[in-house]
Design a protein around this motif. Structure first.
Motif, PDB file in Angstrom:
ATOM      1  N   TYR A   1      -9.674 -12.040   1.297  1.00 48.18           N
ATOM      2  CA  TYR A   1      -9.586 -10.636   1.718  1.00 48.18           C
ATOM      3  C   TYR A   1      -8.319  -9.982   1.172  1.00 48.18           C
ATOM      4  CZ  TYR A   1     -13.296 -12.002   4.919  1.00 48.18           C
ATOM      5  OH  TYR A   1     -14.473 -12.470   5.443  1.00 48.18           O
ATOM      6  N   PHE A   2      -7.225 -10.739   1.152  1.00 44.77           N
ATOM      7  CA  PHE A   2      -5.980 -10.207   0.591  1.00 44.77           C
ATOM      8  C   PHE A   2      -6.133  -9.928  -0.904  1.00 44.77           C
ATOM      9  CE2 PHE A   2      -3.838 -12.255   4.321  1.00 44.77           C
ATOM     10  CZ  PHE A   2      -3.247 -11.105   4.813  1.00 44.77           C
ATOM     11  N   MET A   3      -6.832 -10.821  -1.618  1.00 44.31           N
ATOM     12  CA  MET A   3      -7.038 -10.624  -3.050  1.00 44.31           C
ATOM     13  C   MET A   3      -7.877  -9.376  -3.308  1.00 44.31           C
ATOM     14  SD  MET A   3      -7.424 -14.349  -4.913  1.00 44.31           S
ATOM     15  CE  MET A   3      -8.724 -14.998  -3.882  1.00 44.31           C
ATOM     16  N   CYS A   4      -8.935  -9.195  -2.520  1.00 42.37           N
ATOM     17  CA  CYS A   4      -9.786  -8.010  -2.680  1.00 42.37           C
ATOM     18  C   CYS A   4      -9.011  -6.742  -2.354  1.00 42.37           C
ATOM     19  CB  CYS A   4     -11.018  -8.117  -1.772  1.00 42.37           C
ATOM     20  SG  CYS A   4     -12.218  -9.336  -2.316  1.00 42.37           S
ATOM     21  N   PHE A   5      -8.240  -6.791  -1.261  1.00 45.46           N
ATOM     22  CA  PHE A   5      -7.451  -5.630  -0.864  1.00 45.46           C
ATOM     23  C   PHE A   5      -6.423  -5.281  -1.930  1.00 45.46           C
ATOM     24  CE2 PHE A   5      -3.741  -3.726   1.209  1.00 45.46           C
ATOM     25  CZ  PHE A   5      -4.327  -2.665   1.874  1.00 45.46           C
ATOM     26  N   ALA A   6      -5.703  -6.304  -2.409  1.00 48.55           N
ATOM     27  CA  ALA A   6      -4.672  -6.081  -3.428  1.00 48.55           C
ATOM     28  C   ALA A   6      -5.296  -5.566  -4.719  1.00 48.55           C
ATOM     29  CB  ALA A   6      -3.896  -7.372  -3.690  1.00 48.55           C
ATOM     30  N   ALA A   7      -6.460  -6.109  -5.105  1.00 52.21           N
ATOM     31  CA  ALA A   7      -7.142  -5.633  -6.309  1.00 52.21           C
ATOM     32  C   ALA A   7      -7.502  -4.160  -6.168  1.00 52.21           C
ATOM     33  CB  ALA A   7      -8.398  -6.467  -6.571  1.00 52.21           C
ATOM     34  N   GLY A   8      -7.983  -3.780  -4.989  1.00 49.58           N
ATOM     35  CA  GLY A   8      -8.320  -2.380  -4.745  1.00 49.58           C
ATOM     36  C   GLY A   8      -7.120  -1.476  -4.888  1.00 49.58           C
ATOM     37  N   VAL A   9      -5.981  -1.908  -4.337  1.00 49.08           N
ATOM     38  CA  VAL A   9      -4.752  -1.111  -4.417  1.00 49.08           C
ATOM     39  C   VAL A   9      -4.261  -1.018  -5.862  1.00 49.08           C
ATOM     40  CG1 VAL A   9      -2.320  -0.994  -3.772  1.00 49.08           C
ATOM     41  CG2 VAL A   9      -4.014  -1.621  -2.058  1.00 49.08           C
ATOM     42  N   LEU A  10      -4.129  -2.170  -6.529  1.00 49.35           N
ATOM     43  CA  LEU A  10      -3.522  -2.197  -7.858  1.00 49.35           C
ATOM     44  C   LEU A  10      -4.368  -1.459  -8.899  1.00 49.35           C
ATOM     45  CD1 LEU A  10      -2.217  -5.890  -8.055  1.00 49.35           C
ATOM     46  CD2 LEU A  10      -0.995  -3.843  -7.326  1.00 49.35           C
ATOM     47  N   ILE A  11      -5.681  -1.717  -8.906  1.00 54.36           N
ATOM     48  CA  ILE A  11      -6.548  -1.086  -9.907  1.00 54.36           C
ATOM     49  C   ILE A  11      -6.687   0.409  -9.637  1.00 54.36           C
ATOM     50  CG2 ILE A  11      -8.887  -1.015 -10.859  1.00 54.36           C
ATOM     51  CD1 ILE A  11      -9.065  -4.029 -10.283  1.00 54.36           C
ATOM     52  N   SER A  12      -6.936   0.770  -8.377  1.00 48.50           N
ATOM     53  CA  SER A  12      -7.143   2.188  -8.048  1.00 48.50           C
ATOM     54  C   SER A  12      -5.874   3.002  -8.252  1.00 48.50           C
ATOM     55  CB  SER A  12      -7.621   2.327  -6.600  1.00 48.50           C
ATOM     56  OG  SER A  12      -8.842   1.652  -6.407  1.00 48.50           O
ATOM     57  N   ALA A  13      -4.732   2.460  -7.798  1.00 46.92           N
ATOM     58  CA  ALA A  13      -3.470   3.181  -7.975  1.00 46.92           C
ATOM     59  C   ALA A  13      -3.150   3.368  -9.457  1.00 46.92           C
ATOM     60  CB  ALA A  13      -2.334   2.435  -7.281  1.00 46.92           C
ATOM     61  N   SER A  14      -3.513   2.368 -10.270  1.00 44.26           N
ATOM     62  CA  SER A  14      -3.267   2.475 -11.711  1.00 44.26           C
ATOM     63  C   SER A  14      -4.097   3.593 -12.331  1.00 44.26           C
ATOM     64  CB  SER A  14      -3.585   1.143 -12.406  1.00 44.26           C
ATOM     65  OG  SER A  14      -2.706   0.129 -11.973  1.00 44.26           O
ATOM     66  N   PHE A  15      -5.397   3.615 -12.022  1.00 43.78           N
ATOM     67  CA  PHE A  15      -6.283   4.612 -12.624  1.00 43.78           C
ATOM     68  C   PHE A  15      -6.078   6.008 -12.044  1.00 43.78           C
ATOM     69  CE2 PHE A  15      -8.988   0.969 -13.974  1.00 43.78           C
ATOM     70  CZ  PHE A  15      -9.057   1.292 -15.323  1.00 43.78           C
ATOM     71  N   LEU A  16      -5.816   6.076 -10.732  1.00 44.77           N
ATOM     72  CA  LEU A  16      -5.734   7.384 -10.084  1.00 44.77           C
ATOM     73  C   LEU A  16      -4.353   8.030 -10.181  1.00 44.77           C
ATOM     74  CD1 LEU A  16      -7.764   6.675  -6.808  1.00 44.77           C
ATOM     75  CD2 LEU A  16      -8.549   7.839  -8.883  1.00 44.77           C
ATOM     76  N   HIS A  17      -3.311   7.207 -10.326  1.00 42.54           N
ATOM     77  CA  HIS A  17      -1.960   7.788 -10.299  1.00 42.54           C
ATOM     78  C   HIS A  17      -1.073   7.381 -11.470  1.00 42.54           C
ATOM     79  CE1 HIS A  17       1.705   9.511  -8.762  1.00 42.54           C
ATOM     80  NE2 HIS A  17       2.297   8.337  -8.899  1.00 42.54           N
ATOM     81  N   ILE A  18      -0.919   6.061 -11.688  1.00 36.87           N
ATOM     82  CA  ILE A  18       0.078   5.624 -12.668  1.00 36.87           C
ATOM     83  C   ILE A  18      -0.293   6.059 -14.083  1.00 36.87           C
ATOM     84  CG2 ILE A  18       1.342   3.653 -13.602  1.00 36.87           C
ATOM     85  CD1 ILE A  18       0.739   2.142 -11.025  1.00 36.87           C
ATOM     86  N   ILE A  19      -1.565   5.862 -14.467  1.00 35.73           N
ATOM     87  CA  ILE A  19      -1.982   6.238 -15.823  1.00 35.73           C
ATOM     88  C   ILE A  19      -1.910   7.757 -16.036  1.00 35.73           C
ATOM     89  CG2 ILE A  19      -3.904   6.256 -17.463  1.00 35.73           C
ATOM     90  CD1 ILE A  19      -4.716   3.528 -16.361  1.00 35.73           C
ATOM     91  N   PRO A  20      -2.487   8.578 -15.128  1.00 37.37           N
ATOM     92  CA  PRO A  20      -2.356  10.036 -15.324  1.00 37.37           C
ATOM     93  C   PRO A  20      -0.901  10.495 -15.386  1.00 37.37           C
ATOM     94  CG  PRO A  20      -4.045   9.573 -13.696  1.00 37.37           C
ATOM     95  CD  PRO A  20      -3.356   8.274 -13.983  1.00 37.37           C
ATOM     96  N   LYS A  21      -0.053   9.876 -14.542  1.00 36.64           N
ATOM     97  CA  LYS A  21       1.363  10.266 -14.523  1.00 36.64           C
ATOM     98  C   LYS A  21       2.046   9.877 -15.833  1.00 36.64           C
ATOM     99  CE  LYS A  21       5.483  10.123 -11.585  1.00 36.64           C
ATOM    100  NZ  LYS A  21       5.475  11.562 -11.322  1.00 36.64           N
ATOM    101  N   SER A  22       1.719   8.685 -16.337  1.00 35.61           N
ATOM    102  CA  SER A  22       2.339   8.243 -17.593  1.00 35.61           C
ATOM    103  C   SER A  22       1.908   9.135 -18.752  1.00 35.61           C
ATOM    104  CB  SER A  22       1.978   6.784 -17.879  1.00 35.61           C
ATOM    105  OG  SER A  22       0.609   6.637 -18.180  1.00 35.61           O
ATOM    106  N   LEU A  23       0.638   9.558 -18.760  1.00 28.43           N
ATOM    107  CA  LEU A  23       0.140  10.436 -19.832  1.00 28.43           C
ATOM    108  C   LEU A  23       0.732  11.839 -19.732  1.00 28.43           C
ATOM    109  CD1 LEU A  23      -3.602   9.339 -19.926  1.00 28.43           C
ATOM    110  CD2 LEU A  23      -1.868   8.922 -21.681  1.00 28.43           C
ATOM    111  N   ALA A  24       0.991  12.276 -18.489  1.00 24.88           N
ATOM    112  CA  ALA A  24       1.623  13.580 -18.307  1.00 24.88           C
ATOM    113  C   ALA A  24       3.062  13.552 -18.833  1.00 24.88           C
ATOM    114  CB  ALA A  24       1.605  13.974 -16.836  1.00 24.88           C
TER     115      ALA A  24
END
Length: 244
Positions: free
Chosen positions: A39-62
């Protein structure tokens, strides 16, 4: 300027404390942590992948319109390290065969936490309000990062005490360390450079989540694993909204 330094140091240290609390909690209740590691692995995967696509990548491109190749550098860089480690360490030392399970995520999370320290330096230099907003968003994901780093190191065959030490240095101490190293260099760390570094960290986090966490979690076939994954995605959305 002096007040800005101490504020940035205090908040980056707070992030380290939150991560350390996560590590200590799961260390104290090791059996519970091992039973629920899927459950921790699934939760962490959700956080890391989603945060990357929704925030970190758009912010880095901006920040840097040419940041996309650095995303590939982060992803392939961690992949190559995994291949190198497996070929030259794990296969030649059978007793260390599982070490990569813990070390690769530790490096990805550790690098990202180190870059978080850069963000604290820059955000508080812009304004206290900007720094507070950045702190609110980043602290939310520190707790699960510490937990998953520790659990994966244990799962990879590291002794509990060594796993606790390594996860503390990688996931917790790296944030204030990044802040202390970057603060004197703020004038040299322009937006484009930070955008490139953020993109590298996003690529590393996507690699960790997509190739290390989710596949291993799917092998376990736990009943509520999708709920844990959805919870991680929800936390990532909260992080994004808190920074909006």
């Amino acid at each position: 300027m002096e007040n800005t330094f101490w504020t940035a140091l205090a908040t980056s240290s707070l992030a380290a404390v939150v991560t350390s609390v996560g590590i200590y909690t799961v260390r104290k209740y090791t059996d519970w942590g091992q039973r629920n590691i899927t459950y921790f692995m699934c939760f962490a995967a959700g956080v890391l992948i989603s945060a990357s696509f929704l925030h970190i990548i758009p912010k880095s491109l901006a920040m840097n319109p040419n940041a996309a190749p650095y995303l590939l550098v982060g992803f392939l860089g961690l992949h190559l390290f995994n291949r190198f480690f497996t070929a030259f360490v794990c296969q030649k030392n059978p007793e260390k065969e599982q070490y990569g399970i813990g070390l690769v995520p530790m490096i990805g999370i550790g690098f990202h936490s180190f870059i978080d320290g850069f963000i604290y330096s820059i955000a508080f230099t812009v304004s206290i309000f900007t720094g507070v907003l950045a702190t609110a968003g980043m602290v939310l994901h520190e707790f699960p990062e510490g937990i998953i780093t520790y659990l994966l190191l244990v799962k990879g065959g590291f002794h509990e005490r060594k796993a606790m030490t390594l996860s503390f240095f990688a996931a917790a101490l790296s944030t204030p360390l990044g802040m202390l190293i970057s603060y004197p260099l703020i004038s040299d760390i322009n937006e484009q450079m930070l955008g490139a570094l953020l993109s590298v960290s996003a690529g590393a986090l996507i690699y960790v989540g997509a190739t290390h966490l989710l596949p291993r979690a799917e092998q376990e076939h736990k009943k509520y694993s999708f709920v844990a994954l959805a919870g991680g995605v929800l936390v990532a959305i909260i992080i994004v909204l808190s920074k909006a």
